[in-house]
Design a protein around this motif. Structure first.
Motif, PDB file in Angstrom:
ATOM      1  N   SER A  46       0.819  -1.213   0.000  1.00  0.00           N
ATOM      2  CA  SER A  46       0.000   0.000   0.000  1.00  0.00           C
ATOM      3  C   SER A  46       0.854   1.265   0.000  1.00  0.00           C
ATOM      4  N   SER A  47       1.882   1.295   0.838  1.00  0.00           N
ATOM      5  CA  SER A  47       2.753   2.465   0.906  1.00  0.00           C
ATOM      6  C   SER A  47       3.480   2.693  -0.406  1.00  0.00           C
ATOM      7  N   CYS A  48       3.984   1.608  -1.009  1.00  0.00           N
ATOM      8  CA  CYS A  48       4.721   1.737  -2.274  1.00  0.00           C
ATOM      9  C   CYS A  48       3.819   2.248  -3.394  1.00  0.00           C
ATOM     10  N   LEU A  49       2.592   1.718  -3.473  1.00  0.00           N
ATOM     11  CA  LEU A  49       1.659   2.154  -4.519  1.00  0.00           C
ATOM     12  C   LEU A  49       1.231   3.602  -4.307  1.00  0.00           C
ATOM     13  N   GLU A  50       1.068   3.992  -3.060  1.00  0.00           N
ATOM     14  CA  GLU A  50       0.716   5.383  -2.759  1.00  0.00           C
ATOM     15  C   GLU A  50       1.814   6.324  -3.242  1.00  0.00           C
TER      16      GLU A  50
ATOM     17  N   GLY B  93       2.455   9.839 -20.442  1.00  0.00           N
ATOM     18  CA  GLY B  93       2.431   8.873 -19.349  1.00  0.00           C
ATOM     19  C   GLY B  93       1.049   8.578 -18.813  1.00  0.00           C
ATOM     20  N   ARG B  94      -0.003   8.984 -19.536  1.00  0.00           N
ATOM     21  CA  ARG B  94      -1.364   8.789 -19.020  1.00  0.00           C
ATOM     22  C   ARG B  94      -1.699   7.330 -18.727  1.00  0.00           C
ATOM     23  N   PRO B  95      -1.354   6.370 -19.596  1.00  0.00           N
ATOM     24  CA  PRO B  95      -1.667   4.966 -19.264  1.00  0.00           C
ATOM     25  C   PRO B  95      -0.996   4.515 -17.967  1.00  0.00           C
ATOM     26  N   ALA B  96       0.264   4.881 -17.769  1.00  0.00           N
ATOM     27  CA  ALA B  96       0.968   4.499 -16.547  1.00  0.00           C
ATOM     28  C   ALA B  96       0.349   5.184 -15.330  1.00  0.00           C
ATOM     29  N   LYS B  97       0.000   6.452 -15.455  1.00  0.00           N
ATOM     30  CA  LYS B  97      -0.610   7.185 -14.341  1.00  0.00           C
ATOM     31  C   LYS B  97      -1.971   6.593 -13.979  1.00  0.00           C
ATOM     32  N   ARG B  98      -2.755   6.239 -15.008  1.00  0.00           N
ATOM     33  CA  ARG B  98      -4.068   5.649 -14.760  1.00  0.00           C
ATOM     34  C   ARG B  98      -3.941   4.296 -14.068  1.00  0.00           C
ATOM     35  N   LEU B  99      -3.011   3.463 -14.545  1.00  0.00           N
ATOM     36  CA  LEU B  99      -2.828   2.143 -13.954  1.00  0.00           C
ATOM     37  C   LEU B  99      -2.346   2.254 -12.514  1.00  0.00           C
ATOM     38  N   ALA B 100      -1.430   3.186 -12.243  1.00  0.00           N
ATOM     39  CA  ALA B 100      -0.948   3.377 -10.870  1.00  0.00           C
ATOM     40  C   ALA B 100      -2.078   3.801  -9.951  1.00  0.00           C
ATOM     41  N   ALA B 101      -2.953   4.688 -10.434  1.00  0.00           N
ATOM     42  CA  ALA B 101      -4.087   5.134  -9.630  1.00  0.00           C
ATOM     43  C   ALA B 101      -5.063   3.981  -9.367  1.00  0.00           C
ATOM     44  N   GLU B 102      -5.274   3.137 -10.374  1.00  0.00           N
ATOM     45  CA  GLU B 102      -6.172   1.987 -10.216  1.00  0.00           C
ATOM     46  C   GLU B 102      -5.620   0.996  -9.193  1.00  0.00           C
ATOM     47  N   LEU B 103      -4.325   0.711  -9.264  1.00  0.00           N
ATOM     48  CA  LEU B 103      -3.719  -0.228  -8.322  1.00  0.00           C
ATOM     49  C   LEU B 103      -3.740   0.338  -6.908  1.00  0.00           C
ATOM     50  N   ASP B 104      -3.461   1.621  -6.785  1.00  0.00           N
ATOM     51  CA  ASP B 104      -3.497   2.264  -5.472  1.00  0.00           C
ATOM     52  C   ASP B 104      -4.898   2.187  -4.874  1.00  0.00           C
ATOM     53  N   ALA B 105      -5.920   2.456  -5.680  1.00  0.00           N
ATOM     54  CA  ALA B 105      -7.300   2.401  -5.193  1.00  0.00           C
ATOM     55  C   ALA B 105      -7.700   0.980  -4.819  1.00  0.00           C
ATOM     56  N   ARG B 106      -7.263   0.008  -5.622  1.00  0.00           N
ATOM     57  CA  ARG B 106      -7.591  -1.396  -5.336  1.00  0.00           C
ATOM     58  C   ARG B 106      -7.114  -1.804  -3.952  1.00  0.00           C
ATOM     59  N   VAL B 107      -5.877  -1.432  -3.625  1.00  0.00           N
ATOM     60  CA  VAL B 107      -5.319  -1.814  -2.335  1.00  0.00           C
ATOM     61  C   VAL B 107      -5.878  -0.950  -1.215  1.00  0.00           C
TER      62      VAL B 107
END
Length: 315
Positions: free
Chosen positions: A244-248, A262-276
């Motif tokens: 959780s800390s790393c994804l945040e 970098g929009r695809p990477a930013k979107r995916l990072a936000a999705e993974l952060d929200a999932r956790v």
């Protein structure tokens, strides 16, 4: 920033973080191998765990034919012919740092270069002369110095961002793999609240490997158990080495980078952060801890690929 420069900074940080994580992995496996074991009691299965986690056991067996404690330790730590060894992680980190010598501070370069020179001395003398635990502590100390020099001396620019992206992506992957390996070693069908001495020492060793034992004692009552340890290492953002800390951190750093490529990477990072962020540990165990971790590792790899495509590919 040029993609080549960003890539060198990113991989410099990843290799240094990987070296620290491998040292943590080796230290805990070595410590547990010295304890009374189930079955044969020789601890070789425990010492083989780092090779299994890194996918290098087959390479070891092709070269050496059978499990041997001294050979396994050398292969994992100091073997120049093993691409996944600690030796080669530090060699690669030094090579990347040399390529971007003008974009990092003197403190960082001197730390990395001195680390590599000391590694050459250790490799020449061998692990028996230095000692496994002492060697692992040395690697961790050198990584701490690099991190301190980075935080304390680097201008908060894109260079700093790519160093931190590499660090947190590597750290998240390592935490997942270490937790999964310990859980599988304990047996997935074993009672998650098993109160045996074996369970206590296995989970305590994992927490110590990730510098999380004190945090566990502060946040939870009682002895370490699978459910509590998994919650701490996956979902508690207060813990610096948790998923959780790393994804945040990754989500925040990527969001701060300029440009739309970098929009695809930013979107995916936000999705993974929200999932956790919005998952509770009961949902993880209902899904199956091993399956949940496997999916998370695959998603981190997707995020790494997206970051590479957006920022690190040389046109």
């Amino acid at each position: 920033m040029l993609s080549r420069t960003a890539g060198d900074l990113y991989w410099m940080a990843r290799y240094l973080e990987r070296a620290e994580n491998l040292a943590r992995m080796l230290d805990v496996s070595y410590s547990l191998s010295l304890m009374p074991q189930d079955g044969s009691g020789n601890g070789l299965d425990e010492l083989a765990m780092p090779l299994l986690i890194t996918g290098t056991l087959d390479d070891y067996l092709k070269r050496h034919g059978r499990l041997n404690a001294d050979r396994m330790l050398h292969f994992f730590a100091l073997d120049a012919e093993n691409p996944a060894s600690l030796y080669n992680c530090l060699a690669s980190a030094r090579s990347n740092a040399h390529a971007v010598r003008g974009r990092i501070t003197a403190d960082i370069w001197e730390n990395i270069n001195a680390t590599w020179l000391e590694m050459l001395v250790i490799a020449d003398k061998g692990l028996p002369h230095y000692g496994i635990s002492r060697f692992c502590e040395w690697v961790k100390d050198r990584s701490h110095l690099f991190r301190g020099a980075t935080i304390g001396t680097v201008l908060r620019s894109d260079a700093y961002s790519f160093i931190r992206i590499g660090t947190f992506l590597e750290r998240a992957d390592n935490t997942l793999r270490l937790l999964d390996a310990r859980y599988k070693l304990m047996g997935e069908r074993e009672d998650p609240d098993d109160r045996s001495a074996r369970a206590y020492y296995q989970w305590s060793a994992l927490l110590r490997a990730l510098s999380s034992f004190e945090a566990f004692a502060e946040l939870y009552r009682g002895s370490p158990r699978a459910r509590k340890v998994a919650e701490l290492l996956l979902l508690r953002s207060e813990l610096p080495r948790s998923l959780s800390s790393c994804l945040e951190e990754l989500q925040g750093i990527l969001a701060s980078l300029p440009g739309d490529n970098g929009r695809p990477a930013k979107r995916l990072a936000a999705e993974l952060d929200a999932r956790v962020r919005y998952t509770v540990i009961d949902e993880v165990f209902e899904h199956g801890l091993h399956d949940w971790i496997t999916e998370s590792i695959e998603q981190l790899q997707e995020l790494g690929d997206a970051i590479h495509s957006a920022y690190l590919e040389v046109a």
